[in-house]
Design a protein around this motif. Structure first.
Motif, PDB file in Angstrom:
ATOM      1  N   THR A   7      41.545  28.583  10.854  1.00 59.10           N
ATOM      2  CA  THR A   7      42.208  27.515  10.637  1.00 59.10           C
ATOM      3  C   THR A   7      43.245  27.991   9.400  1.00 59.10           C
ATOM      4  N   TYR A   8      44.200  26.913   9.127  1.00 65.02           N
ATOM      5  CA  TYR A   8      45.089  27.421   8.095  1.00 65.02           C
ATOM      6  C   TYR A   8      46.109  26.203   7.816  1.00 65.02           C
ATOM      7  N   SER A   9      46.160  25.712   6.679  1.00 66.89           N
ATOM      8  CA  SER A   9      47.118  24.867   6.383  1.00 66.89           C
ATOM      9  C   SER A   9      48.129  25.131   5.281  1.00 66.89           C
ATOM     10  N   PRO A  10      49.381  25.275   5.798  1.00 67.30           N
ATOM     11  CA  PRO A  10      50.156  25.779   4.498  1.00 67.30           C
ATOM     12  C   PRO A  10      50.290  24.937   3.515  1.00 67.30           C
ATOM     13  N   GLY A  15      42.045  26.956   4.344  1.00 70.20           N
ATOM     14  CA  GLY A  15      41.643  26.997   5.599  1.00 70.20           C
ATOM     15  C   GLY A  15      40.327  27.774   5.944  1.00 70.20           C
ATOM     16  N   SER A  16      40.044  28.405   6.877  1.00 67.14           N
ATOM     17  CA  SER A  16      38.694  28.993   7.328  1.00 67.14           C
ATOM     18  C   SER A  16      39.009  30.493   8.073  1.00 67.14           C
ATOM     19  N   VAL A  17      38.016  31.086   7.827  1.00 66.88           N
ATOM     20  CA  VAL A  17      38.041  32.284   8.783  1.00 66.88           C
ATOM     21  C   VAL A  17      36.615  32.410   9.685  1.00 66.88           C
ATOM     22  N   LEU A  18      36.523  32.961  10.660  1.00 68.00           N
ATOM     23  CA  LEU A  18      35.526  33.391  11.462  1.00 68.00           C
ATOM     24  C   LEU A  18      35.109  35.024  11.262  1.00 68.00           C
ATOM     25  N   ASP A  20      32.708  38.070  12.162  1.00 73.84           N
ATOM     26  CA  ASP A  20      32.420  38.895  13.390  1.00 73.84           C
ATOM     27  C   ASP A  20      31.345  38.319  14.247  1.00 73.84           C
ATOM     28  N   ASP A  21      30.374  37.335  13.468  1.00 74.07           N
ATOM     29  CA  ASP A  21      29.319  37.149  13.860  1.00 74.07           C
ATOM     30  C   ASP A  21      29.387  35.373  14.464  1.00 74.07           C
ATOM     31  N   GLY A  22      30.794  35.092  14.423  1.00 70.11           N
ATOM     32  CA  GLY A  22      30.951  33.789  14.740  1.00 70.11           C
ATOM     33  C   GLY A  22      31.030  32.567  13.627  1.00 70.11           C
ATOM     34  N   THR A  23      30.475  32.857  12.339  1.00 68.55           N
ATOM     35  CA  THR A  23      30.259  32.159  11.118  1.00 68.55           C
ATOM     36  C   THR A  23      31.605  31.738  10.821  1.00 68.55           C
ATOM     37  N   ALA A  24      31.884  30.492  10.627  1.00 69.63           N
ATOM     38  CA  ALA A  24      33.133  29.930  10.043  1.00 69.63           C
ATOM     39  C   ALA A  24      32.725  29.851   8.466  1.00 69.63           C
ATOM     40  N   VAL A  25      33.819  30.389   7.561  1.00 67.59           N
ATOM     41  CA  VAL A  25      33.811  30.202   6.375  1.00 67.59           C
ATOM     42  C   VAL A  25      34.999  29.720   5.791  1.00 67.59           C
ATOM     43  N   PRO A  26      34.781  28.609   4.778  1.00 73.56           N
ATOM     44  CA  PRO A  26      36.094  28.082   4.333  1.00 73.56           C
ATOM     45  C   PRO A  26      36.681  29.152   3.262  1.00 73.56           C
ATOM     46  N   PHE A  27      38.177  29.034   3.026  1.00 73.91           N
ATOM     47  CA  PHE A  27      38.687  29.462   1.722  1.00 73.91           C
ATOM     48  C   PHE A  27      39.729  28.583   1.242  1.00 73.91           C
ATOM     49  N   ASP A  28      39.797  28.465  -0.066  1.00 79.94           N
ATOM     50  CA  ASP A  28      40.647  27.846  -1.013  1.00 79.94           C
ATOM     51  C   ASP A  28      41.895  28.270  -1.175  1.00 79.94           C
ATOM     52  N   ALA A  29      42.942  27.476  -1.862  1.00 78.98           N
ATOM     53  CA  ALA A  29      44.206  28.078  -2.291  1.00 78.98           C
ATOM     54  C   ALA A  29      44.036  29.288  -3.078  1.00 78.98           C
ATOM     55  N   ARG A  38      52.019  34.957   2.243  1.00 76.78           N
ATOM     56  CA  ARG A  38      53.122  33.758   2.063  1.00 76.78           C
ATOM     57  C   ARG A  38      52.395  32.778   3.131  1.00 76.78           C
ATOM     58  N   LEU A  39      52.159  33.427   4.265  1.00 80.89           N
ATOM     59  CA  LEU A  39      51.661  32.636   5.341  1.00 80.89           C
ATOM     60  C   LEU A  39      50.595  33.195   5.971  1.00 80.89           C
ATOM     61  N   LEU A  40      49.969  32.509   7.061  1.00 78.98           N
ATOM     62  CA  LEU A  40      48.758  33.066   7.844  1.00 78.98           C
ATOM     63  C   LEU A  40      48.879  32.507   9.067  1.00 78.98           C
ATOM     64  N   ARG A  41      48.735  33.211  10.107  1.00 81.85           N
ATOM     65  CA  ARG A  41      48.517  32.666  11.502  1.00 81.85           C
ATOM     66  C   ARG A  41      47.398  32.447  12.009  1.00 81.85           C
TER      67      ARG A  41
END
Length: 67
Positions: A7-10, A15-18, A20-29, A38-41
């Protein structure tokens, strides 16, 4: 460590990343800004740096994975 953008909110630059084991981990600004992006898809492969373990793990840097 490598992961996939999940996920990513400009607006908030967070947002968050997955892992490789499927665990979602959030990240902050701050982690996003540290990588100089500058952006992330959603679906892009990224390189992340983390600190802490388990539920205290947090992402400190998000940048694009290059080969």
């Amino acid at each position: 460590m490598q992961a996939t953008a999940f996920t990513y909110s400009p607006d908030s630059r967070s947002g968050s990343v997955l892992l490789d084991d499927g665990t979602a981990v959030p990240f902050d600004a701050a982690a996003f800004d540290a990588g100089g992006l500058r952006l992330l898809r959603v679906g892009q492969r990224v390189r992340i740096e983390t600190e802490g373990d388990g539920p205290r793990r947090r992402i400190t840097l998000v940048t694009l994975q290059t080969f």
